[in-house]
Design a protein around this motif. Structure first.
Motif, PDB file in Angstrom:
ATOM      1  N   PHE A  92       0.829  -1.207   0.000  1.00 37.91           N
ATOM      2  CA  PHE A  92       0.000   0.000   0.000  1.00 37.91           C
ATOM      3  C   PHE A  92       0.866   1.261   0.000  1.00 37.91           C
ATOM      4  CE2 PHE A  92      -3.501  -2.637   0.335  1.00 37.91           C
ATOM      5  CZ  PHE A  92      -4.687  -1.970   0.617  1.00 37.91           C
ATOM      6  N   LYS A  93       1.918   1.244   0.808  1.00 35.45           N
ATOM      7  CA  LYS A  93       2.814   2.401   0.895  1.00 35.45           C
ATOM      8  C   LYS A  93       3.459   2.688  -0.460  1.00 35.45           C
ATOM      9  CE  LYS A  93       7.130   3.395   3.031  1.00 35.45           C
ATOM     10  NZ  LYS A  93       8.171   2.899   3.886  1.00 35.45           N
ATOM     11  N   GLU A  94       3.914   1.644  -1.144  1.00 38.84           N
ATOM     12  CA  GLU A  94       4.561   1.821  -2.440  1.00 38.84           C
ATOM     13  C   GLU A  94       3.568   2.170  -3.542  1.00 38.84           C
ATOM     14  OE1 GLU A  94       7.910   2.051  -3.202  1.00 38.84           O
ATOM     15  OE2 GLU A  94       7.899   2.208  -1.032  1.00 38.84           O
ATOM     16  N   VAL A  95       2.372   1.596  -3.488  1.00 42.45           N
ATOM     17  CA  VAL A  95       1.341   1.978  -4.463  1.00 42.45           C
ATOM     18  C   VAL A  95       1.015   3.459  -4.302  1.00 42.45           C
ATOM     19  CG1 VAL A  95      -1.097   1.703  -5.108  1.00 42.45           C
ATOM     20  CG2 VAL A  95       0.351  -0.320  -4.790  1.00 42.45           C
ATOM     21  N   PHE A  96       0.873   3.909  -3.071  1.00 47.14           N
ATOM     22  CA  PHE A  96       0.617   5.329  -2.816  1.00 47.14           C
ATOM     23  C   PHE A  96       1.715   6.189  -3.434  1.00 47.14           C
ATOM     24  CE2 PHE A  96       0.604   9.248  -0.378  1.00 47.14           C
ATOM     25  CZ  PHE A  96      -0.745   9.556  -0.306  1.00 47.14           C
ATOM     26  N   ARG A  97       2.958   5.759  -3.274  1.00 42.95           N
ATOM     27  CA  ARG A  97       4.108   6.518  -3.779  1.00 42.95           C
ATOM     28  C   ARG A  97       4.109   6.598  -5.308  1.00 42.95           C
ATOM     29  NH1 ARG A  97       8.881   5.620  -5.852  1.00 42.95           N
ATOM     30  NH2 ARG A  97       8.708   3.355  -5.704  1.00 42.95           N
ATOM     31  N   LEU A 136      -5.638   0.342   7.002  1.00 50.56           N
ATOM     32  CA  LEU A 136      -4.385   0.346   6.256  1.00 50.56           C
ATOM     33  C   LEU A 136      -4.390   1.461   5.209  1.00 50.56           C
ATOM     34  CD1 LEU A 136      -1.668  -0.964   5.596  1.00 50.56           C
ATOM     35  CD2 LEU A 136      -2.908  -2.592   4.157  1.00 50.56           C
ATOM     36  N   ALA A 137      -5.467   1.553   4.460  1.00 53.60           N
ATOM     37  CA  ALA A 137      -5.564   2.571   3.411  1.00 53.60           C
ATOM     38  C   ALA A 137      -5.447   3.981   3.987  1.00 53.60           C
ATOM     39  CB  ALA A 137      -6.878   2.412   2.646  1.00 53.60           C
ATOM     40  N   THR A 138      -6.188   4.268   5.037  1.00 55.93           N
ATOM     41  CA  THR A 138      -6.155   5.621   5.599  1.00 55.93           C
ATOM     42  C   THR A 138      -4.822   5.911   6.288  1.00 55.93           C
ATOM     43  OG1 THR A 138      -7.332   4.869   7.577  1.00 55.93           O
ATOM     44  CG2 THR A 138      -8.661   5.846   5.819  1.00 55.93           C
ATOM     45  N   ASN A 139      -4.208   4.904   6.914  1.00 57.57           N
ATOM     46  CA  ASN A 139      -2.900   5.106   7.554  1.00 57.57           C
ATOM     47  C   ASN A 139      -1.819   5.452   6.543  1.00 57.57           C
ATOM     48  OD1 ASN A 139      -3.930   4.660  10.087  1.00 57.57           O
ATOM     49  ND2 ASN A 139      -3.280   2.518  10.192  1.00 57.57           N
ATOM     50  N   VAL A 140      -1.923   4.910   5.352  1.00 59.62           N
ATOM     51  CA  VAL A 140      -0.945   5.198   4.303  1.00 59.62           C
ATOM     52  C   VAL A 140      -1.217   6.564   3.669  1.00 59.62           C
ATOM     53  CG1 VAL A 140      -0.162   4.423   2.017  1.00 59.62           C
ATOM     54  CG2 VAL A 140      -0.394   2.789   3.863  1.00 59.62           C
ATOM     55  N   GLY A 157     -19.125 -24.482  -5.975  1.00 56.94           N
ATOM     56  CA  GLY A 157     -20.511 -24.024  -5.989  1.00 56.94           C
ATOM     57  C   GLY A 157     -20.882 -23.056  -4.885  1.00 56.94           C
ATOM     58  N   VAL A 158     -19.917 -22.722  -4.029  1.00 58.50           N
ATOM     59  CA  VAL A 158     -20.190 -21.828  -2.898  1.00 58.50           C
ATOM     60  C   VAL A 158     -19.521 -20.474  -3.128  1.00 58.50           C
ATOM     61  CG1 VAL A 158     -19.903 -21.511  -0.400  1.00 58.50           C
ATOM     62  CG2 VAL A 158     -20.308 -23.799  -1.330  1.00 58.50           C
ATOM     63  N   PRO A 159     -20.295 -19.366  -3.063  1.00 57.45           N
ATOM     64  CA  PRO A 159     -19.676 -18.039  -3.189  1.00 57.45           C
ATOM     65  C   PRO A 159     -18.728 -17.766  -2.025  1.00 57.45           C
ATOM     66  CG  PRO A 159     -22.080 -17.911  -3.328  1.00 57.45           C
ATOM     67  CD  PRO A 159     -21.734 -19.305  -2.897  1.00 57.45           C
ATOM     68  N   LEU A 160     -17.534 -17.304  -2.342  1.00 60.38           N
ATOM     69  CA  LEU A 160     -16.561 -16.973  -1.306  1.00 60.38           C
ATOM     70  C   LEU A 160     -16.602 -15.480  -1.018  1.00 60.38           C
ATOM     71  CD1 LEU A 160     -13.538 -19.106  -2.548  1.00 60.38           C
ATOM     72  CD2 LEU A 160     -15.199 -19.678  -0.781  1.00 60.38           C
ATOM     73  N   PRO A 161     -16.519 -15.100   0.259  1.00 59.83           N
ATOM     74  CA  PRO A 161     -16.557 -13.674   0.596  1.00 59.83           C
ATOM     75  C   PRO A 161     -15.274 -12.971   0.178  1.00 59.83           C
ATOM     76  CG  PRO A 161     -16.191 -14.985   2.572  1.00 59.83           C
ATOM     77  CD  PRO A 161     -16.411 -15.947   1.446  1.00 59.83           C
ATOM     78  N   GLY A 162     -15.457 -11.767  -0.347  1.00 60.76           N
ATOM     79  CA  GLY A 162     -14.318 -10.962  -0.762  1.00 60.76           C
ATOM     80  C   GLY A 162     -14.571  -9.494  -0.483  1.00 60.76           C
ATOM     81  N   ILE A 163     -13.586  -8.694  -0.792  1.00 63.32           N
ATOM     82  CA  ILE A 163     -13.668  -7.243  -0.633  1.00 63.32           C
ATOM     83  C   ILE A 163     -13.280  -6.605  -1.958  1.00 63.32           C
ATOM     84  CG2 ILE A 163     -12.718  -5.210   0.539  1.00 63.32           C
ATOM     85  CD1 ILE A 163     -12.064  -7.095   2.926  1.00 63.32           C
ATOM     86  N   LEU A 164     -14.108  -5.701  -2.427  1.00 68.49           N
ATOM     87  CA  LEU A 164     -13.782  -4.847  -3.567  1.00 68.49           C
ATOM     88  C   LEU A 164     -13.557  -3.456  -3.005  1.00 68.49           C
ATOM     89  CD1 LEU A 164     -13.636  -3.991  -6.569  1.00 68.49           C
ATOM     90  CD2 LEU A 164     -16.126  -3.759  -6.510  1.00 68.49           C
ATOM     91  N   ALA A 165     -12.399  -2.883  -3.293  1.00 69.34           N
ATOM     92  CA  ALA A 165     -12.086  -1.560  -2.762  1.00 69.34           C
ATOM     93  C   ALA A 165     -11.458  -0.687  -3.835  1.00 69.34           C
ATOM     94  CB  ALA A 165     -11.129  -1.676  -1.569  1.00 69.34           C
ATOM     95  N   VAL A 166     -11.763   0.599  -3.761  1.00 74.85           N
ATOM     96  CA  VAL A 166     -11.119   1.608  -4.580  1.00 74.85           C
ATOM     97  C   VAL A 166     -10.673   2.711  -3.635  1.00 74.85           C
ATOM     98  CG1 VAL A 166     -11.364   3.256  -6.475  1.00 74.85           C
ATOM     99  CG2 VAL A 166     -12.632   1.075  -6.547  1.00 74.85           C
ATOM    100  N   PHE A 167      -9.366   2.973  -3.642  1.00 76.41           N
ATOM    101  CA  PHE A 167      -8.774   4.008  -2.801  1.00 76.41           C
ATOM    102  C   PHE A 167      -8.229   5.111  -3.707  1.00 76.41           C
ATOM    103  CE2 PHE A 167      -7.895  -0.020  -0.397  1.00 76.41           C
ATOM    104  CZ  PHE A 167      -8.917   0.124   0.516  1.00 76.41           C
ATOM    105  N   LYS A 168      -8.291   6.338  -3.231  1.00 73.24           N
ATOM    106  CA  LYS A 168      -7.841   7.479  -4.020  1.00 73.24           C
ATOM    107  C   LYS A 168      -6.702   8.203  -3.303  1.00 73.24           C
ATOM    108  CE  LYS A 168      -9.626  11.550  -6.399  1.00 73.24           C
ATOM    109  NZ  LYS A 168     -10.794  12.398  -6.648  1.00 73.24           N
ATOM    110  N   LYS A 169      -5.696   8.571  -4.061  1.00 73.20           N
ATOM    111  CA  LYS A 169      -4.594   9.362  -3.531  1.00 73.20           C
ATOM    112  C   LYS A 169      -4.957  10.826  -3.647  1.00 73.20           C
ATOM    113  CE  LYS A 169       0.320  10.369  -4.050  1.00 73.20           C
ATOM    114  NZ  LYS A 169       1.564  10.011  -4.743  1.00 73.20           N
ATOM    115  N   THR A 170      -5.294  11.450  -2.528  1.00 73.05           N
ATOM    116  CA  THR A 170      -5.701  12.855  -2.556  1.00 73.05           C
ATOM    117  C   THR A 170      -4.697  13.775  -1.874  1.00 73.05           C
ATOM    118  OG1 THR A 170      -6.977  12.543  -0.522  1.00 73.05           O
ATOM    119  CG2 THR A 170      -8.167  12.295  -2.610  1.00 73.05           C
ATOM    120  N   GLN A 171      -3.649  13.179  -1.300  1.00 69.53           N
ATOM    121  CA  GLN A 171      -2.603  13.984  -0.672  1.00 69.53           C
ATOM    122  C   GLN A 171      -1.247  13.486  -1.142  1.00 69.53           C
ATOM    123  OE1 GLN A 171      -2.024  12.984   3.599  1.00 69.53           O
ATOM    124  NE2 GLN A 171      -3.945  11.884   3.385  1.00 69.53           N
ATOM    125  N   LYS A 172      -0.219  14.270  -0.941  1.00 72.10           N
ATOM    126  CA  LYS A 172       1.122  13.901  -1.441  1.00 72.10           C
ATOM    127  C   LYS A 172       1.897  13.085  -0.464  1.00 72.10           C
ATOM    128  CE  LYS A 172       1.340  17.654  -4.636  1.00 72.10           C
ATOM    129  NZ  LYS A 172       1.970  18.803  -5.139  1.00 72.10           N
TER     130      LYS A 172
END
Length: 172
Positions: A92-97, A136-140, A157-172
């Motif tokens: 996350f830190k490197e993606v932000f960078r 994690l997202a907000t801490n980074v 045949g069983v749906p597995l739970p997951g997370i879909l997320a979109v994070f935005k870089k709004t600060q430097k």
């Protein structure tokens, strides 16, 4: 600001853990340049056949991120690839960078019942708590643009739970 308005053919996109190129095929129409990274040469070879990447690199995603320039990408995607890592702080830190200002990080991961943490599951991959991902997202430094529990895959045949997320870089 609608994320769909952001998607146009001028984006520089990084696909982390590109695998066979599934995300690349979805996003190719929105990219001016698209780079795919995967640790497996077999996956890189399969993604090459899709013809949607400008560059494919066999490397560990965290290692590759360290080598990339700051503020380079408009969009980083990780579709079902982060579950091989565990603690996602460095990613996350490197993606932000490497993201440009107002760039997006979109991901899909398996969801854990341990809301504020992550855990190793019986398949040898990791699942992540919703609260862990938010914290994690907000801490980074990311803004949480969208986060939702979903069924990301079907297993026997069983749906597995997951997370879909979109994070935005709004600060430097």
């Amino acid at each position: 600001y609608d994320v769909l308005n952001y998607l146009n053919s001028s984006l520089t996109i990084l696909d982390l853990g590109c695998g066979t190129g599934l995300c690349g095929s979805w996003f190719k129409d929105y990219s001016n340049r698209m780079v795919g990274v995967d640790i497996s040469q077999t996956m890189i070879d399969m993604a090459t056949k899709k013809g949607c990447y400008d560059k494919l690199v066999q490397d560990d995603m965290t290692h590759y991120l360290y080598s990339e320039a700051k503020n380079y990408y408009d969009l980083v995607v990780a579709g079902e690839s982060l579950q091989y890592i565990g603690d996602l702080y460095q990613v996350f830190k490197e993606v932000f960078r490497v993201l440009k200002q107002n760039g997006f990080f979109s991901l899909v991961v398996p969801m854990s019942t341990k809301n504020e943490s992550f855990e190793l599951n019986s398949e040898g991959t990791y699942a992540f708590g919703l609260k862990y991902m938010e914290n994690l997202a907000t801490n980074v430094g990311f803004q949480i643009y969208y986060i939702q529990s979903i069924s990301s895959r079907i297993d026997k045949g069983v749906p597995l739970p997951g997370i879909l997320a979109v994070f935005k870089k709004t600060q430097k």
